[in-house]
Design a protein around this motif. Structure first.
Motif: not given
Length: 198
Positions: A60-63, A81-86, A111-122
């Motif tokens: 798992w990589s925070g990219m 396998p890589l999981r992109a934790v964006i 990446a085999e899978s990914e997670i996007v943790c939230g919306p673009n910051p304001t």
């Protein structure tokens, strides 16, 4: 926290990375150009060692720039396998070097899978919260592969290592300044001992 040098049987099917960004004029405490070849070599050797001795089958990589992308690239190159934790979609948009942005996109696509943790910051505060949330997501893995200068007692990498200690996650620790590798047990945090883990 379990020290891997003593707990060689620990199973860590999923291993997350946390580590420093590259050193710059505004971030002199990062990984220096002189340290980068050692860091790259140890990322690759460490993943091979983790796969062989700890059954690691996903990274798992925070990219982020630096260690995160080095580790992600090593995983992809080795066929792990890589999981992109964006943290958020616009993560690479502030990066100055278009080669870094291209590498981020290449690794995300690989990446085999990914997670996007939230919306673009304001705001900067919102971005910081999302980055910490990304680190918390990474700590759901079964182990941590940290590239951390142990003299540094602040910042996201130090925070992630401290949280891993509280969670009793096994940790492999590369210190790019001292150029040592160890299983990170409670005593190792204070006094690094060179190791022959890999």
């Amino acid at each position: 926290m379990r020290a891997l040098a003593e707990d060689v049987g620990a199973v860590m099917r999923t291993v997350a990375g946390t580590g420093h960004r590259p050193a710059t004029r505004t971030n002199p405490d990062g990984i220096t150009p002189a340290q980068m070849p050692w860091v790259r070599a140890k990322a690759r050797a460490g993943l091979l060692w983790l796969a062989e001795h700890h059954d690691t089958e996903e990274v798992w990589s925070g990219m982020a720039l630096g260690w995160d992308l080095v580790l992600a690239s090593a995983a992809v190159d080795l066929g792990i396998p890589l999981r992109a934790v964006i943290p958020f979609e616009s993560q690479p948009e502030v990066w100055r070097d278009p080669r870094d942005v291209a590498e981020w996109r290449r690794l995300r696509a690989a990446a085999e899978s990914e997670i996007v943790c939230g919306p673009n910051p304001t705001s900067n505060q919102h971005a910081a919260a999302l980055l910490h949330g990304r680190n918390d997501e990474l700590l759901r893995a079964e182990g941590l592969f940290a590239c951390w200068d142990a003299r540094k007692r602040s910042g996201g990498t130090h925070s992630a290592v401290k949280k891993a200690a509280r969670l009793e996650l096994p940790v492999v620790h590369l210190d790019p300044a001292a150029q040592v590798v160890c299983g990170l047990g409670c005593s190792c945090v204070e006094t690094l001992k060179p190791s022959t883990l890999f």
